[in-house]
Each structure stands twice: as structure tokens, then as C-alpha cells.
Design a protein around this motif. Sequence first.
Motif, PDB file in Angstrom:
ATOM      1  N   ASP A   1       0.829  -1.202   0.000  1.00  9.70           N
ATOM      2  CA  ASP A   1       0.000   0.000   0.000  1.00  9.70           C
ATOM      3  C   ASP A   1       0.868   1.258   0.000  1.00  9.70           C
ATOM      4  N   TRP A   2       1.919   1.246   0.801  1.00  9.99           N
ATOM      5  CA  TRP A   2       2.856   2.375   0.823  1.00  9.99           C
ATOM      6  C   TRP A   2       3.502   2.548  -0.551  1.00  9.99           C
ATOM      7  N   LEU A   3       3.957   1.446  -1.140  1.00 11.19           N
ATOM      8  CA  LEU A   3       4.555   1.496  -2.474  1.00 11.19           C
ATOM      9  C   LEU A   3       3.581   2.088  -3.482  1.00 11.19           C
ATOM     10  N   HIS A   4       2.342   1.641  -3.445  1.00 12.92           N
ATOM     11  CA  HIS A   4       1.340   2.126  -4.401  1.00 12.92           C
ATOM     12  C   HIS A   4       1.129   3.625  -4.251  1.00 12.92           C
ATOM     13  N   ASP A   5       1.084   4.113  -3.029  1.00  7.79           N
ATOM     14  CA  ASP A   5       0.935   5.553  -2.796  1.00  7.79           C
ATOM     15  C   ASP A   5       2.101   6.332  -3.390  1.00  7.79           C
ATOM     16  N   ARG A   6       3.329   5.810  -3.243  1.00  6.60           N
ATOM     17  CA  ARG A   6       4.508   6.498  -3.804  1.00  6.60           C
ATOM     18  C   ARG A   6       4.446   6.501  -5.328  1.00  6.60           C
ATOM     19  N   LEU A   7       4.024   5.395  -5.921  1.00  7.16           N
ATOM     20  CA  LEU A   7       3.928   5.321  -7.382  1.00  7.16           C
ATOM     21  C   LEU A   7       2.867   6.293  -7.902  1.00  7.16           C
ATOM     22  N   MET A   8       1.725   6.361  -7.226  1.00  8.32           N
ATOM     23  CA  MET A   8       0.664   7.272  -7.648  1.00  8.32           C
ATOM     24  C   MET A   8       1.105   8.728  -7.535  1.00  8.32           C
ATOM     25  N   ALA A   9       1.887   9.035  -6.506  1.00  5.91           N
ATOM     26  CA  ALA A   9       2.361  10.409  -6.330  1.00  5.91           C
ATOM     27  C   ALA A   9       3.384  10.787  -7.398  1.00  5.91           C
ATOM     28  N   LYS A  10       4.214   9.843  -7.790  1.00  4.25           N
ATOM     29  CA  LYS A  10       5.307  10.143  -8.718  1.00  4.25           C
ATOM     30  C   LYS A  10       4.839  10.159 -10.171  1.00  4.25           C
ATOM     31  N   PHE A  11       4.009   9.207 -10.566  1.00  2.00           N
ATOM     32  CA  PHE A  11       3.687   9.011 -11.983  1.00  2.00           C
ATOM     33  C   PHE A  11       2.234   9.392 -12.271  1.00  2.00           C
ATOM     34  N   ASN A  12       1.984  10.669 -12.572  1.00  2.00           N
ATOM     35  CA  ASN A  12       0.615  11.018 -12.970  1.00  2.00           C
ATOM     36  C   ASN A  12       0.434  10.944 -14.480  1.00  2.00           C
ATOM     37  N   VAL A  13       1.485  10.568 -15.213  1.00  2.00           N
ATOM     38  CA  VAL A  13       1.370  10.373 -16.664  1.00  2.00           C
ATOM     39  C   VAL A  13       1.576   8.907 -17.026  1.00  2.00           C
ATOM     40  N   ILE A  14       1.555   8.029 -16.032  1.00  2.67           N
ATOM     41  CA  ILE A  14       1.667   6.589 -16.246  1.00  2.67           C
ATOM     42  C   ILE A  14       0.559   5.917 -15.443  1.00  2.67           C
ATOM     43  N   ALA A  15      -0.097   4.952 -16.053  1.00  2.75           N
ATOM     44  CA  ALA A  15      -1.188   4.235 -15.382  1.00  2.75           C
ATOM     45  C   ALA A  15      -0.608   3.219 -14.395  1.00  2.75           C
TER      46      ALA A  15
ATOM     47  N   ILE B   1      -4.749  10.657 -17.765  1.00  2.00           N
ATOM     48  CA  ILE B   1      -3.507  10.920 -18.478  1.00  2.00           C
ATOM     49  C   ILE B   1      -3.788  11.680 -19.774  1.00  2.00           C
ATOM     50  N   LEU B   2      -4.817  11.267 -20.503  1.00  2.00           N
ATOM     51  CA  LEU B   2      -5.177  11.946 -21.749  1.00  2.00           C
ATOM     52  C   LEU B   2      -5.673  13.361 -21.480  1.00  2.00           C
ATOM     53  N   ASN B   3      -6.346  13.563 -20.373  1.00  2.00           N
ATOM     54  CA  ASN B   3      -6.791  14.915 -20.018  1.00  2.00           C
ATOM     55  C   ASN B   3      -5.619  15.812 -19.637  1.00  2.00           C
TER      56      ASN B   3
ATOM     57  N   ARG C   1       8.068  22.466 -26.721  1.00  2.00           N
ATOM     58  CA  ARG C   1       8.873  21.268 -26.483  1.00  2.00           C
ATOM     59  C   ARG C   1       8.339  20.479 -25.294  1.00  2.00           C
ATOM     60  N   ARG C   2       8.021  21.147 -24.211  1.00  2.00           N
ATOM     61  CA  ARG C   2       7.552  20.455 -23.012  1.00  2.00           C
ATOM     62  C   ARG C   2       6.144  19.890 -23.220  1.00  2.00           C
ATOM     63  N   THR C   3       5.332  20.579 -23.985  1.00  2.00           N
ATOM     64  CA  THR C   3       4.019  20.043 -24.311  1.00  2.00           C
ATOM     65  C   THR C   3       4.157  18.781 -25.150  1.00  2.00           C
ATOM     66  N   ASP C   4       5.110  18.801 -26.088  1.00  2.00           N
ATOM     67  CA  ASP C   4       5.339  17.609 -26.914  1.00  2.00           C
ATOM     68  C   ASP C   4       5.802  16.425 -26.073  1.00  2.00           C
ATOM     69  N   ILE C   5       6.608  16.696 -25.049  1.00  2.00           N
ATOM     70  CA  ILE C   5       7.085  15.607 -24.190  1.00  2.00           C
ATOM     71  C   ILE C   5       5.894  14.941 -23.497  1.00  2.00           C
ATOM     72  N   ILE C   6       4.957  15.740 -22.997  1.00  2.00           N
ATOM     73  CA  ILE C   6       3.763  15.178 -22.360  1.00  2.00           C
ATOM     74  C   ILE C   6       2.943  14.399 -23.378  1.00  2.00           C
TER      75      ILE C   6
ATOM     76  N   THR D   1       4.605  11.151 -24.082  1.00  2.00           N
ATOM     77  CA  THR D   1       4.433  10.276 -22.920  1.00  2.00           C
ATOM     78  C   THR D   1       3.037   9.636 -22.913  1.00  2.00           C
ATOM     79  N   ALA D   2       2.012  10.440 -23.188  1.00  2.87           N
ATOM     80  CA  ALA D   2       0.643   9.923 -23.205  1.00  2.87           C
ATOM     81  C   ALA D   2       0.489   8.844 -24.274  1.00  2.87           C
ATOM     82  N   PHE D   3       1.066   9.078 -25.462  1.00  6.96           N
ATOM     83  CA  PHE D   3       0.939   8.086 -26.527  1.00  6.96           C
ATOM     84  C   PHE D   3       1.796   6.848 -26.256  1.00  6.96           C
ATOM     85  N   ALA D   4       2.925   7.019 -25.574  1.00 10.21           N
ATOM     86  CA  ALA D   4       3.741   5.857 -25.202  1.00 10.21           C
ATOM     87  C   ALA D   4       2.985   4.974 -24.224  1.00 10.21           C
ATOM     88  N   GLU D   5       2.259   5.588 -23.304  1.00 14.20           N
ATOM     89  CA  GLU D   5       1.486   4.815 -22.334  1.00 14.20           C
ATOM     90  C   GLU D   5       0.309   4.118 -23.018  1.00 14.20           C
ATOM     91  N   LEU D   6      -0.326   4.796 -23.960  1.00 19.00           N
ATOM     92  CA  LEU D   6      -1.394   4.162 -24.735  1.00 19.00           C
ATOM     93  C   LEU D   6      -0.864   2.977 -25.534  1.00 19.00           C
TER      94      LEU D   6
END
Length: 540
Positions: free
Chosen positions: A242-256, A456-458, A486-491, A494-499
Motif C-alpha cells: 500500500d505504501w509502495l502504491h501511494d509512492r507510485l501514484m504520487a510520482k507518476f501522474n502520466v503513467i497508469a 492521463i489523456l486529459n 517542447r515540453r508540451t510535446d514531451i507530455i 508520454t501519453a501516446f507511449a502509455e497508450l
Amino acid sequence: MSFKVRVLYDFQGEPGTAEMSISTGETLTVTRTDVGDGWWEGINSKKQSGLFPEAYVERIAASNPPSIPAPVLQPPNPQNSWGESQQSHHDDDWDDDWDDDTYSEIGNNHTTNQQSIYSNEPNQNQLSYSNVDIPNMGNNSIDNKGTVTKKSLNIFSSYVKSGLEGYILSTSPTLPVSKKIHIYREGDEIIGKWEVISNPYTVQITSPKKATKMGGLKSFIAYQLTPSFSNVEVSRRYKHFDWLHDRLMAKFNVIAIPPLPDKQVSGRYEEQFIEHRRAQLQEFVNYMCRHPVLSTCEVWIHFLTCTDEKQWKLGKRNAERDQLVGANFCQCIEAPEKEILSSLVDPRIEENINYVTKMDQCIKNLMNTAQDQQKKCGNMYKREFMKIGESFFALGSAFEQNQQGMYSKASVDVKNIGSTYMIIGKLYEEQAKMDWQPLFDKLYIYKGITSCLPDILNIQKMSEQKKKEVERTSQGQQTVLAEVRRRTDIITYTAFAELNHFQNERDTDLRLTMKTFLQEQLNFYKNIVSKLEDTLQQFD
């Protein structure tokens, strides 16, 4: 100061511990509230005392306004289970929604009162942990079966606007990055694709063990994890997942992030539940191992490998102080330099939002079907076939009434039909564990993923909107505009890589699950046909 409470939910205390069973509607007198986070001590109407979950009761309002009590001093606790002062190191606590104790022992050289859930398993290399898992219900809901589910909190609502805006506009500080994560593009068909895992590995979860401490007052279940890259076993309990999951959710808001199985209060020490929980955690671990980014992130590797107490503490603190979280995580990403045209991206994003929404609904429907079939296998189907069998068996027995003890082939054959159908009923009871339950557990993981993907798509849409806003107001500041693009393109990459990763998982892992399900169904019905054929041959 004691006070009265009313019980909201039934709770079955664990035999041999200080836990007290309570029933809905019962009135208790609370004598202690400082037992531990989530536990209270009280007395019931039969003058029996014991511990019960705070979340299962509600305070009964006094008829008169209570007087203001004197401040209650916290009981002295000079040492936590890391061996250091809690007062000086609040951030080192292992507190979570379940438990107020810290992760007391990391290495395999400590012993506790442990027992194997299975009688044929040796008790080897076990870790010692702290007390029993009981939820703080502040962010949870609970059903009448004792299942605790976290509320569906939108993790983006509180910080995405500032975090995303800060990243897009470069107002967030540039942070040191130890490792770059690469995304590749393959024409306009595959806009984003994660770098392939260079050293794939697996992790097996085995031998769930029940352990106790404080003379049996506190109990917990520990699961043994063995990564293939080290073959070194580590022991973790649910609260650590549960602790691990919380850390992952906090770190990766562009990864499911794959979901964990729901928390459970009642029945958490039953053998069947423990084995099912192990299988569910295995699904979580399998998805983590297959993801190109999650499988190599520091907090995950630390979770899988650390056996030293001091190193665990250091890694935990580092994870909780990580600044490359939220939108700032995108500073770690090395994406293609080619600018992405909005005319290409915008319709793809809308198309994928519709696709993910449809997938999410269909997965929900199939989960409901799987759950319904699982219940029917253990109840209705079993009951119907047992009823058929008993009817045939009764008829065969009736054949014997006028035989005066002499052998009757007709009676035996008819009774064999009855016995066969009763056996089929028992087969149905066990079959759900082989096909419907594993299918449900796999769909549960993908339901969690499809729940994350729209967010992530939003985020991508929000970044695109911010870019267009800057384009309207930049007034010729080409350097600023180029960095925003450039930074918008990175996001976007990232979204398409996750898809792309989700679609690959759908076409391989989920497809394999469907094949396995169908094979189990085929084996089941072949077994039924075989038993009916054997019974038929006895008529010859």
C-alpha cells in the motif's frame, strides 16, 4: 474518560488474541482510545473487554454538553521500531491507513512467532513486522463483507494545475536527473513508444505466512517475494504494498499504475482469502515487471531488493522526498525532437478517450459477469446438479425396495447416474477457482488501468490548452514559446507511449488470459463428458 459508542458493522475477533467480536447495533463502553491507530478498547454489555476497530463504531452523543476534558498526554514512546526517537524523526514512521507501528525488521536474521498457512511449507527466512492491519477509514469506504475500498479520489485535482503549469512554463526548478527515460516515434502511426526493457525479469510471490507479536495481540500476513534477477527472497505485507502504491501514484501522474486488491478487515486470516490475495498481488507485480518505466523505477527496485534495515529506512525517506513527481517527472523523459502537429494529435486524443471509455465499460461488464458466474458455480449450479443427482439416486434406491436384498443391476445403474451428477455438482464448486476467478483478477488490473488512462489523456489536453494560451500571449518571445512547445510535446509523447503500452498488453497478456480461460473451460466440460461417458458404459 469513558464514553458510549454504537456498533455500525459486525466484526469477528481473531481467536487467541485480544480482539473482541462485536455486532451491529450493540452498545459498547470505550475505555481506551490510545491503543493504536484504528484500535479502541472497550467493554460490552456482558462485561467482556477487548479491542475492536474504531471505524466500526460511532460515538453516542451525550444528552448534556460534555465538560471540556483536560489535555491527554500521549504515552511515552521514546523508541520506534527503527531504534530511533520518533520525536526527532517523524518522517521515518511507517504509518499508513492500517497500522500505527513502523516496519520493525527488514533483515532475515530476526524471529517472531510465525506459522505457515500451509502445513507442508517450512517456516524459513521470515521477517518480523508490526501489528495487525486495520484501516483508518478517513479515505476509505467499507461494505458489509469487511472489504475496504479507497474512495475514488482524483489525484490530479489538487496539484496538477500548479504542477503541470509550472512544468510547461518552466517555472518549476530544473532538477537533477540520474537516468533518462527514452521514448521513440515510428512515423505517424506510433507517435510514442517506450524504450524496450533491456533486462526483463519476473517476481514470484509465494508462501504467505501468518505471524504474531506482543504475545499474540497483533497478527499479520507476510508474503515472500523473489525477483529472478537476484533470487533473494524478501518479505512484505500488504501495508508495504500500500505504501509502495501511494509512492507510485504520487510520482507518476502520466503513467497508469495497476491497482492493488481492496483492503479487507473481516476474514483476513482465512486460508482461502490469503491465497486469493496472494494471486491478486501476483497480478499487480506481473504488470509492474512488464512496464518499461515502472519496472526500473528506484522505489520499486528498493521494494523488491532491500533486506537491510538502515538501507530500507534511507530508501523510504528518499522516495518520500523525491521531487521528480507529478508533472516534474517529465524532466526525466528524453522524447523525439520532432514537433507534433496539433492537427495530428487532437483527433487521436479524442478517439483514444472514446476507446478507453468503451474498454472501461466493457471490462466492467465482463467483471460483473465473471463475478456472477463464480457465485453461481459455488451455489446455484452446484445446488442444481446435486438436486438432479439426489433425485436419480433416490429412484435407484426405490428399485431395491422389492428386491429382498438381492442384487439389482437396474438399481445400481440408476444410482450411478445420481452419483455422477453429484460429482459434477462438486466439480462446479471448484471450477470457478480455475477459470472465472483468475479472469476476474486479471480484469481487475485492466479496470484500474482504464480508469487511469482518461486522466492521463486529459493532462495532455490541459498541456495543449496551456500551449495555445502561451502562443496567443507570448508576443514574439520565441525562446519561451519554443520551450513551451517542447515540453508540451514531451507530455504528448508520454501519453501516446502509455497508450501504446496498454494496447500491447491488451494484445498479448490479456489475450493470453482469454486463451487460458477458454482452455480451462474446455478441460472442465471434457471432464464432465468423460464422467457421463464412464457412467453410460456401465449400462453395457
